[in-house]
Scaffold this motif. Structure first.
Motif, short mmCIF file in Angstrom:
data_model
loop_
_atom_site.label_atom_id
_atom_site.label_comp_id
_atom_site.label_asym_id
_atom_site.label_seq_id
_atom_site.Cartn_x
_atom_site.Cartn_y
_atom_site.Cartn_z
N LEU A 55 -34.65 30.57 22.57
CA LEU A 55 -34.46 30.15 21.18
C LEU A 55 -33.30 30.93 20.58
CD1 LEU A 55 -35.63 28.36 18.91
CD2 LEU A 55 -36.95 30.37 18.18
N GLN A 56 -32.37 30.20 19.94
CA GLN A 56 -31.21 30.81 19.31
C GLN A 56 -31.14 30.35 17.85
OE1 GLN A 56 -27.84 29.60 21.61
NE2 GLN A 56 -28.43 30.79 23.42
N GLN A 57 -30.87 31.28 16.98
CA GLN A 57 -30.74 30.99 15.55
C GLN A 57 -29.26 30.81 15.20
OE1 GLN A 57 -32.89 33.66 12.89
NE2 GLN A 57 -31.31 33.45 11.33
N PHE A 58 -28.98 29.87 14.30
CA PHE A 58 -27.60 29.65 13.87
C PHE A 58 -27.59 29.26 12.40
CE2 PHE A 58 -29.12 25.51 15.25
CZ PHE A 58 -28.63 24.65 14.29
N GLY A 59 -26.41 29.33 11.83
CA GLY A 59 -26.23 29.03 10.42
C GLY A 59 -25.80 30.26 9.64
N ARG A 74 -29.59 21.94 22.92
CA ARG A 74 -30.53 21.06 22.21
C ARG A 74 -30.91 21.70 20.88
NH1 ARG A 74 -36.44 19.03 24.51
NH2 ARG A 74 -37.07 17.85 22.66
N THR A 75 -30.63 21.00 19.79
CA THR A 75 -30.98 21.49 18.46
C THR A 75 -32.39 21.03 18.13
OG1 THR A 75 -28.67 21.38 17.72
CG2 THR A 75 -30.36 21.44 16.03
N ILE A 76 -33.28 22.01 17.86
CA ILE A 76 -34.66 21.64 17.53
C ILE A 76 -34.88 21.62 16.02
CG2 ILE A 76 -35.53 22.50 19.72
CD1 ILE A 76 -36.51 24.98 18.33
N ARG A 77 -33.98 22.26 15.26
CA ARG A 77 -34.01 22.13 13.81
C ARG A 77 -32.64 22.45 13.25
NH1 ARG A 77 -37.62 25.89 9.92
NH2 ARG A 77 -35.74 27.19 9.97
N PRO A 78 -32.05 21.56 12.43
CA PRO A 78 -30.74 21.86 11.83
C PRO A 78 -30.88 22.94 10.76
CG PRO A 78 -31.59 19.81 10.96
CD PRO A 78 -32.55 20.23 12.03
N ALA A 79 -29.78 23.60 10.51
CA ALA A 79 -29.77 24.60 9.44
C ALA A 79 -29.74 23.88 8.10
CB ALA A 79 -28.56 25.51 9.60
N ARG A 80 -30.65 24.24 7.22
CA ARG A 80 -30.73 23.63 5.89
C ARG A 80 -29.94 24.49 4.92
NH1 ARG A 80 -37.19 22.34 6.70
NH2 ARG A 80 -36.86 20.58 8.13
N VAL A 81 -28.92 23.88 4.33
CA VAL A 81 -27.92 24.67 3.60
C VAL A 81 -27.62 24.04 2.26
CG1 VAL A 81 -26.90 25.45 5.76
CG2 VAL A 81 -26.01 23.39 4.66
N GLN A 112 -32.55 27.63 5.05
CA GLN A 112 -33.36 27.85 6.25
C GLN A 112 -32.44 27.86 7.46
OE1 GLN A 112 -36.40 24.81 6.40
NE2 GLN A 112 -37.94 26.18 5.55
N PRO A 113 -32.53 28.87 8.30
CA PRO A 113 -31.65 28.89 9.48
C PRO A 113 -32.01 27.78 10.45
CG PRO A 113 -33.27 30.64 9.63
CD PRO A 113 -33.44 30.03 8.27
N GLY A 114 -31.02 27.39 11.25
CA GLY A 114 -31.27 26.40 12.29
C GLY A 114 -31.60 27.09 13.61
N TYR A 115 -32.20 26.31 14.51
CA TYR A 115 -32.59 26.84 15.82
C TYR A 115 -32.23 25.84 16.89
CZ TYR A 115 -35.23 30.50 13.40
OH TYR A 115 -35.59 31.57 12.62
N ARG A 116 -31.83 26.37 18.03
CA ARG A 116 -31.50 25.53 19.18
C ARG A 116 -31.98 26.20 20.45
NH1 ARG A 116 -25.98 27.45 18.25
NH2 ARG A 116 -25.51 25.48 17.22
#
Length: 224
Positions: free
Chosen positions: A137-141, A181-188, A173-177
């Motif tokens: 799991l990797q966090q982005f945003g 594969r992106t499992i949740r986009p970053a909500r900005v 909310q940060p995004g995760y991949r």
């Protein structure tokens, strides 16, 4: 007078018939039998039969070799397909598990921002973050990065004079991949350039305008 008898030293040879073969004559070769005359023909037929059997054996061997190669290729394709499906199933299962843990990670992040991540709760939170990182799991945003609709979800919109393109100004909310594969986009929250904003004039034009104003105030240069 006495009759003379033949002497014993004279060898008496038996009479040999004229038609009988003499001992000194060379023996003649016996004539071949019918079986021996037929032997070469039989060997040729047997050799032809052996050659035909050898050709059949080679043909059967080539067919079996081709079948074996085809089966081996099919098995290799099957094994690769099974491994690919197994990896896909594993990735899907891990993604589903981590998706369920995202709200917990959000709570951990909010607690860290408010300084509430202390004591035993801090150790548990760090262990959880380490475990999900090992699962891929990797966090982005980040604030200030350009808005990308493929990985960002805009929840708030505004205009700002200090941006030149649509920019993420706040991460709600940060995004995760996982991998690619992106499992949740970053909500900005995003900001766009101010409509109708004009850029500042070049320095040279500003200097010329300032010089013209000074000339007008001073009356300008005297004409000769």
């Amino acid at each position: 007078m006495t009759e003379e008898t033949p002497g014993f030293d004279e060898q008496q040879q038996p009479d040999v018939p004229s038609g009988a073969p003499s001992e000194d004559a060379e023996p003649q070769a016996a004539a071949p039998s019918p079986e021996e005359e037929a032997a070469p023909a039989g060997d040729t037929e047997q050799n032809a039969a052996l050659v035909a059997q050898l050709d059949q054996a080679r043909t059967a061997l080539n067919e079996r070799t081709a079948d074996l190669q085809r089966l081996q290729a099919e098995f290799q394709n099957y094994r690769r397909r099974v491994e690919r499906d197994r990896a896909a199933v594993k990735e899907t299962a891990v993604a589903n598990l981590l998706t369920e843990l995202l709200p917990v990670l959000d709570d951990v992040g909010r607690a860290r921002e408010h300084g509430e991540l202390v004591g035993g709760f801090k150790s548990v939170a760090e262990s959880l973050e380490t475990t999900v990182a090992k699962l891929g799991l990797q966090q982005f945003g980040k604030e200030g990065e350009p808005f990308d609709p493929m990985i960002h979800e805009a929840l708030m919109h505004s205009y700002a004079p200090d941006v030149t393109e649509t920019t993420c100004v706040a991460i709600l909310q940060p995004g995760y991949r996982i991998g690619e594969r992106t499992i949740r986009p970053a909500r900005v929250a995003v900001a766009e350039p101010q409509p109708g904003a004009q850029t500042a004039p070049p320095a040279e034009e500003g200097s010329e305008a300032q010089a013209d104003g000074e000339n007008k105030e001073s009356g300008g240069p005297e004409e000769g």
